[in-house]
Design a protein around this motif. Sequence first.
Motif, PDB file in Angstrom:
ATOM      1  N   VAL A 185       1.502 -38.439  -0.555  1.00 32.10           N
ATOM      2  CA  VAL A 185       1.244 -37.143  -1.272  1.00 32.10           C
ATOM      3  C   VAL A 185       0.237 -37.554  -2.463  1.00 32.10           C
ATOM      4  CG1 VAL A 185       1.748 -35.439  -2.863  1.00 32.10           C
ATOM      5  CG2 VAL A 185       3.075 -35.656  -0.672  1.00 32.10           C
ATOM      6  N   TRP A 231       0.337 -25.551  -3.034  1.00 33.86           N
ATOM      7  CA  TRP A 231       1.458 -26.712  -3.349  1.00 33.86           C
ATOM      8  C   TRP A 231       1.433 -27.919  -2.307  1.00 33.86           C
ATOM      9  CZ3 TRP A 231       2.225 -27.158  -8.205  1.00 33.86           C
ATOM     10  CH2 TRP A 231       2.458 -25.928  -8.959  1.00 33.86           C
ATOM     11  N   ASN A 232       0.840 -27.782  -1.084  1.00 30.54           N
ATOM     12  CA  ASN A 232       0.738 -28.830  -0.233  1.00 30.54           C
ATOM     13  C   ASN A 232      -0.458 -28.480   0.904  1.00 30.54           C
ATOM     14  OD1 ASN A 232       1.477 -30.753   1.849  1.00 30.54           O
ATOM     15  ND2 ASN A 232       3.722 -30.315   1.976  1.00 30.54           N
ATOM     16  N   VAL A 249       6.440 -31.708   0.115  1.00 42.49           N
ATOM     17  CA  VAL A 249       6.690 -31.265  -0.993  1.00 42.49           C
ATOM     18  C   VAL A 249       7.699 -30.078  -1.078  1.00 42.49           C
ATOM     19  CG1 VAL A 249       5.436 -30.157  -3.203  1.00 42.49           C
ATOM     20  CG2 VAL A 249       4.069 -31.650  -1.516  1.00 42.49           C
TER      21      VAL A 249
END
Length: 232
Positions: A110, A216-217, A165
């Motif tokens: 990530v 967020w991802n 995440v």
Amino acid sequence: MERVVLALVSNESYFPGLYCAIASALGYLDREREVDVKVLDGGLSRSSMDTLARLIGRVRKRARLEFVTADASIFGKATLGPGQSHMAYCRLLLPQLLDVPRLVYLDCDVLVFRDLSQLYDLQLSDGEAIAAVPDAETSCLAEDSPVVAKAVHLPLEAVYFNSGVMLTNPNELRRGHFFQRAVEFLNSLSGEYRLHDQSAIHFLLHGRIRPLTTAWNWPAWRFEAQEKHRLD
């Protein structure tokens, strides 16, 4: 303000990704927030540990780094994961090894481009164990294991989430004995599920996962569309 807890899992082969994930996360985190970086260590070298400590000391004065030994052998009968190892399953050890009220978990592949303290401060409702983004490739339980889904009486069309995440509520996971149930699930049904630790998360925590916005991802192969995805 509460310290932000970031948790990652790595062995030596994943160290370059671990380094980049932590560097990017700290670079975007609110400068006023203190942060604890917890690394579940599945075989990092002393040199890699020292390199990571120097990074954190250089870029973040209000950060603490802790290495916690993670033993993947407890998943020894589970389906082999990426790299023909059981290292990916070690994120399931988080509620057992870390005595914290909440944490943000990050995979080692990530890169972070926003302030994770905003995710950390999100309040989960009673019964919600984690929050995660719907998966961009695997859309439902049937694409993991229709056999297992039917055996445990879950809908085949139930939404699938990406565990790269996650905002995690360790207390909720401990109350539900998630770790013990996950070990039993993974070792006893080896070969019946397709997505390793994610399979345990989905089949054991169905209905207790809060959806997050894709901000967020967002997967790298769709990164060119990143700017179209903003926080709600």
